[in-house]
Each structure stands twice: as structure tokens, then as C-alpha cells.
Design a protein around this motif. Sequence first.
Motif, mmCIF file in Angstrom:
data_model
loop_
_atom_site.group_PDB
_atom_site.id
_atom_site.type_symbol
_atom_site.label_atom_id
_atom_site.label_comp_id
_atom_site.label_asym_id
_atom_site.label_seq_id
_atom_site.Cartn_x
_atom_site.Cartn_y
_atom_site.Cartn_z
ATOM 1 N N UNK A 2 0.830 -1.210 0.000
ATOM 2 C CA UNK A 2 0.000 0.000 0.000
ATOM 3 C C UNK A 2 0.863 1.257 0.000
ATOM 4 N N UNK A 3 1.997 1.181 0.687
ATOM 5 C CA UNK A 3 2.915 2.328 0.779
ATOM 6 C C UNK A 3 4.307 1.877 0.361
ATOM 7 N N UNK A 4 4.405 1.329 -0.828
ATOM 8 C CA UNK A 4 5.676 0.766 -1.273
ATOM 9 C C UNK A 4 6.749 1.844 -1.465
ATOM 10 N N UNK A 5 6.326 3.121 -1.476
ATOM 11 C CA UNK A 5 7.306 4.203 -1.594
ATOM 12 C C UNK A 5 8.102 4.400 -0.310
ATOM 13 N N UNK A 6 7.650 3.829 0.793
ATOM 14 C CA UNK A 6 8.401 3.898 2.045
ATOM 15 C C UNK A 6 9.447 2.793 2.075
ATOM 16 N N UNK A 7 10.618 3.116 2.611
ATOM 17 C CA UNK A 7 11.612 2.078 2.841
ATOM 18 C C UNK A 7 11.140 1.183 3.980
ATOM 19 N N UNK A 8 11.756 0.050 4.136
ATOM 20 C CA UNK A 8 11.368 -0.851 5.208
ATOM 21 C C UNK A 8 11.505 -0.185 6.587
ATOM 22 N N UNK A 204 -4.329 -1.108 -17.936
ATOM 23 C CA UNK A 204 -3.565 -2.195 -17.344
ATOM 24 C C UNK A 204 -4.253 -2.823 -16.149
ATOM 25 N N UNK A 205 -5.163 -2.141 -15.522
ATOM 26 C CA UNK A 205 -6.062 -2.541 -14.439
ATOM 27 C C UNK A 205 -5.386 -3.026 -13.157
ATOM 28 N N UNK A 206 -4.097 -3.335 -13.183
ATOM 29 C CA UNK A 206 -3.465 -3.895 -11.991
ATOM 30 C C UNK A 206 -3.437 -2.904 -10.839
ATOM 31 N N UNK A 207 -3.341 -1.618 -11.156
ATOM 32 C CA UNK A 207 -3.193 -0.613 -10.100
ATOM 33 C C UNK A 207 -4.493 0.159 -9.872
ATOM 34 N N UNK A 208 -5.615 -0.549 -9.937
ATOM 35 C CA UNK A 208 -6.912 0.103 -9.797
ATOM 36 C C UNK A 208 -7.553 -0.011 -8.437
ATOM 37 N N UNK A 209 -6.857 -0.545 -7.446
ATOM 38 C CA UNK A 209 -7.477 -0.743 -6.131
ATOM 39 C C UNK A 209 -7.683 0.590 -5.424
ATOM 40 N N UNK A 210 -8.902 0.829 -5.007
ATOM 41 C CA UNK A 210 -9.231 2.109 -4.402
ATOM 42 C C UNK A 210 -9.009 2.139 -2.904
ATOM 43 N N UNK A 211 -8.736 3.339 -2.405
ATOM 44 C CA UNK A 211 -8.650 3.553 -0.967
ATOM 45 C C UNK A 211 -9.986 3.190 -0.321
ATOM 46 N N UNK A 239 -3.452 -2.056 -1.192
ATOM 47 C CA UNK A 239 -3.856 -1.140 -2.250
ATOM 48 C C UNK A 239 -2.754 -1.019 -3.290
ATOM 49 N N UNK A 240 -3.104 -1.354 -4.525
ATOM 50 C CA UNK A 240 -2.237 -1.084 -5.668
ATOM 51 C C UNK A 240 -2.820 0.132 -6.370
ATOM 52 N N UNK A 241 -2.177 1.272 -6.234
ATOM 53 C CA UNK A 241 -2.783 2.496 -6.743
ATOM 54 C C UNK A 241 -1.692 3.513 -7.044
ATOM 55 N N UNK A 242 -1.553 3.850 -8.321
ATOM 56 C CA UNK A 242 -0.492 4.774 -8.721
ATOM 57 C C UNK A 242 -0.648 6.142 -8.063
ATOM 58 N N UNK A 243 -1.908 6.584 -7.900
ATOM 59 C CA UNK A 243 -2.126 7.872 -7.255
ATOM 60 C C UNK A 243 -1.656 7.882 -5.818
ATOM 61 N N UNK A 244 -1.923 6.806 -5.091
ATOM 62 C CA UNK A 244 -1.455 6.706 -3.708
ATOM 63 C C UNK A 244 0.062 6.586 -3.647
ATOM 64 N N UNK A 245 0.630 5.826 -4.577
ATOM 65 C CA UNK A 245 2.083 5.649 -4.570
ATOM 66 C C UNK A 245 2.820 6.943 -4.906
ATOM 67 N N UNK A 246 2.145 7.874 -5.594
ATOM 68 C CA UNK A 246 2.787 9.140 -5.953
ATOM 69 C C UNK A 246 2.783 10.135 -4.792
ATOM 70 N N UNK A 247 2.024 9.839 -3.751
ATOM 71 C CA UNK A 247 1.934 10.739 -2.603
ATOM 72 C C UNK A 247 2.956 10.380 -1.532
ATOM 73 N N UNK A 248 3.067 11.234 -0.536
ATOM 74 C CA UNK A 248 3.930 10.937 0.596
ATOM 75 C C UNK A 248 3.415 9.685 1.311
#
Length: 266
Positions: A2-8, A204-211, A239-248
Motif C-alpha cells: 500500500x505504501x511501497x514508496x516507504x523504505x522498510x 492495465x487494471x493492476x493498479x486500480x485498487x481504491x482507498x 492497495x495497488x494504486x499509482x495515485x497513492x504511490x505518488x503521494x507521501x
Amino acid sequence: MTVKQLSMPELVEECGRLGIGNVGLWREPVQSYGLEATAKLVRDAGLTVTTLCRGGFFTAIDPQERAKALDDNRRAVDEAATLGTDVLVLVSGGLPAGSKDLHGARERIADALAVLGPYAEEHGVKLAIEPLHPMYAADRCVVSTLAQALDLAERFPAHQVGVTVDTYHIWWDDTAPQQIARAGAGGRIHTFQLADWTTPLPEGVLTGRGQIGDGAIDMREWLGYVEAAGYSGAIEVELFNDGLWARDGREVLAQTASRFVEHVIR
């Protein structure tokens, strides 16, 4: 994820700050940070790893490809055990190139489970077949309904093979509540995951999961089904979501926790 932009370390720190005591992990970021390092990090933070995702992709026809998939899944079981989780989530795999044989693909999944189930049991890990929405049947998962997942799982002991109940993939299926009850009666609900359904779906539909709370799914209704079936384990939000991944990522994690309280907790 859900927050893959965060490091471990950032993920673990934010879970602590928000009072989140459980985390579902994916293999790729774990491998990137290091398996042993991740296990120590979450253990020292007092976090429980609920599941590891993902194993699977069992549908290849070529014997060498099938052997390679089994080896990778054995490694996934080993990783799950090292991380201290007893559930490995399986995405079973789509149709091999040029094939139209759904039945044959599903039988090859059963063949793989016959090998991996006992291996997982030896390591204290259960396998959780995740049915994916039918739009993924060709390329990602030929198991599209809970009924199909249970038909496979029930060939094996429940302490070896069960299912993942994911709202995103089954909310459309009016037989799913009955199948959740069936899974609960057999002790086969190994994990419960949430994501909302929003439209239009992305290319591509893979990243369509909504908050949670942004879409069409009544989360409390589905929570009621799994609770009535006897499930009392952790509830994951995936959540697989490009919009969420683009945020902090910290902001997204805090929002997700808030939405969970608002739309899931009774």
C-alpha cells in the motif's frame, strides 16, 4: 505494498507511530532490504508479520519452468518462516502463452499444491490461495472465485492449504458470502484483505485498487461475513494504486489507518 514508496525502516517507524501492530509484507521489498535484516527490524519493533505475498504462478506447462516455480515457492515458504508469519499468499498464475485450457491450468495448480503443502507444513506455514477478479484470469490467476479456490484447497488438509478473502476480487460475486461460510466451516480462511472498487479502472487494471471508502464496497458487510464464519485474525489493507504511490507514504499510511477506523471498525 500500500505504501511501497516507504523504505522498510520508514514503514516500521510509521507503523509504530500510528499504533499499527501488524504488517503484511511482499517478497520483493523484503529481499531488497534483506531477509534477515527485515526479520530483525520487525521483530525488534514488536510488529507481527501477518502474511507474506506472494508465492504461486504454478500454471506453466514446460517441466523446467514448473520445477523453477516450485523451487521459488519453497524459498517463499522459507522466507515466510524466517519472518515469523504462518501464511504465504498464493497468486496461482494465468494461462500459459498460446493456451486456452483453464481446466488444465487449474489442475497444474493442484499438482503444485500437492508438493508444496507438506513442505509448508514442515516449516509451520499455511498456503492461502487468493482468487483474483476474472479480468485477471488470462494473465495472472485462473482461480477467479472463492468456490474455485476452495475446490482446490479442499483436496488438502486445512492446515496446509486455505484461501485468501480479498474484497476487491470477490465483492461482485453473489455466491461469495456462502463460500466464505464454507471456508470458515473448514478452517480455511487464512487471511482477510481489503481494497475498494473504484472506476474507471486504469490502463492495465493492476493498479486500480481504491482507498477504503472511495468506492462501491461495503467493508463492514464483508467483515460481517468473515466474522460470522469464525475468522478472528488480522485484517490487511492492500492497495495497488499509482495515485497513492505518488503521494507521501506517511500521509497515505495515516489516511489508510483513519479510513480503516471509519469504514471497517464497528
